[in-house]
Design a protein around this motif. Structure first.
Motif, PDB file in Angstrom:
ATOM      1  N   SER A 161       0.532  -0.778  -0.078  1.00  0.00           N
ATOM      2  CA  SER A 161       0.017  -0.072  -0.117  1.00  0.00           C
ATOM      3  C   SER A 161       1.097   1.414  -0.059  1.00  0.00           C
ATOM      4  O   SER A 161       0.370   2.379  -0.460  1.00  0.00           O
ATOM      5  CB  SER A 161      -0.688  -0.268   1.196  1.00  0.00           C
ATOM      6  OG  SER A 161      -1.406   1.175   1.235  1.00  0.00           O
ATOM      7  N   ILE A 183       2.640   2.042  -3.526  1.00  0.00           N
ATOM      8  CA  ILE A 183       2.054   2.192  -4.085  1.00  0.00           C
ATOM      9  C   ILE A 183       1.409   3.788  -4.257  1.00  0.00           C
ATOM     10  O   ILE A 183       1.873   4.513  -5.673  1.00  0.00           O
ATOM     11  CB  ILE A 183      -0.081   1.162  -4.246  1.00  0.00           C
ATOM     12  CG1 ILE A 183       0.101  -0.108  -4.779  1.00  0.00           C
ATOM     13  CG2 ILE A 183      -0.736   2.346  -5.321  1.00  0.00           C
ATOM     14  CD1 ILE A 183      -0.906  -0.903  -4.597  1.00  0.00           C
ATOM     15  N   GLU A 192       4.475   6.104  -5.543  1.00  0.00           N
ATOM     16  CA  GLU A 192       4.295   5.623  -6.589  1.00  0.00           C
ATOM     17  C   GLU A 192       3.869   6.790  -7.312  1.00  0.00           C
ATOM     18  O   GLU A 192       4.390   7.499  -8.409  1.00  0.00           O
ATOM     19  CB  GLU A 192       4.227   4.771  -7.790  1.00  0.00           C
ATOM     20  CG  GLU A 192       4.830   2.949  -7.650  1.00  0.00           C
ATOM     21  CD  GLU A 192       6.787   3.408  -8.497  1.00  0.00           C
ATOM     22  OE1 GLU A 192       6.394   3.895  -8.746  1.00  0.00           O
ATOM     23  OE2 GLU A 192       7.680   3.313  -8.140  1.00  0.00           O
ATOM     24  N   GLU A 193       1.969   6.981  -6.879  1.00  0.00           N
ATOM     25  CA  GLU A 193       1.486   8.198  -7.122  1.00  0.00           C
ATOM     26  C   GLU A 193       2.153   9.204  -6.811  1.00  0.00           C
ATOM     27  O   GLU A 193       1.719  10.190  -7.726  1.00  0.00           O
ATOM     28  CB  GLU A 193      -0.163   7.591  -6.664  1.00  0.00           C
ATOM     29  CG  GLU A 193      -0.435   6.115  -6.911  1.00  0.00           C
ATOM     30  CD  GLU A 193      -2.336   6.299  -6.219  1.00  0.00           C
ATOM     31  OE1 GLU A 193      -2.260   6.651  -5.249  1.00  0.00           O
ATOM     32  OE2 GLU A 193      -3.069   4.954  -6.307  1.00  0.00           O
TER      33      GLU A 193
END
Length: 209
Positions: A29, A32, A35-36
């Protein structure tokens, strides 16, 4: 990708596996989100000054861990308080005003090493096992250190992946110092005679504690 399939069909797993699974969920989590928002994470890393060494430990072992940090890492190797994160010790702990979970997660993400200070208290702590699992998922450079009364068999799958060392192992601490001095090119490195003195003090405090 290799850890979870290894649990398939196993009828009995140990506490490490539960900690590892929970940590995998949390770290995936976090990655992710990273990366965003890479720009935001880079800014966070810069502002928070990522530590070099993350000490994963039980707060019940604070006295031993504090002695290790002060005598071995700081006085013996020349590291500064800001180079080490140990949440239970004021000088190397979490800064005031920080969200504890978020801060620990980011420091674990960006640190160079994760030291596992393994004792019975550690093995019985879900938080410690989560940190251990997180370090493996992030493919961190890990160093397991066992308390004198602990046994290598207690490390479970961990010992199969990375060889641990006892805290009272003279040679293991010498190797640790050589590695840290070489990696960080410490200019004001303590003399060998000072290192020997601090190491003896640590062994003495370890026995008394």
């Amino acid at each position: 990708m290799t850890y979870l399939p290894g649990l398939s069909g196993v009828t009995r797993i140990n506490a490490y596996d539960f900690g590892g699974i929970i940590a995998i969920i949390n770290i995936i989590s976090a990655k992710i989100n990273a990366e965003e928002n890479k720009t935001s994470n880079a800014s966070i890393a810069s502002n928070d000054s990522p530590v070099k060494i993350f000490i994963s430990h039980s707060s019940k072992d604070k006295s031993v861990v504090e002695s290790f940090i002060n005598l071995i890492l700081r006085l013996g190797c020349g590291l500064q308080p800001t180079d080490v994160l140990c949440s239970s010790i004021e000088a190397t702990g979490i800064k005031t005003g920080k969200d504890i979970r978020d801060y620990l997660q980011k420091q674990l993400l960006f640190c160079d090493y994760v030291f596992f200070m393994i004792s019975d208290n550690y093995l019985n702590s879900s938080i410690c096992l989560n940190e251990m699992g997180g370090a493996w998922v992030l493919d961190k450079e890990v160093k397991p250190f066992l308390f004198p009364e602990s046994d290598f068999a207690d490390m479970g799958w961990l010992y199969e992946i990375s060889k641990g060392a006892k805290l009272d192992n003279d040679e293991a601490l010498d190797e640790l110092r050589d590695e840290l001095l070489d990696k960080y090119k410490l200019i004001d490195r303590p003399k060998t005679s000072d290192w020997t003195a601090q190491k003896k003090s640590f062994f003495k405090s370890l026995n008394s504690l």
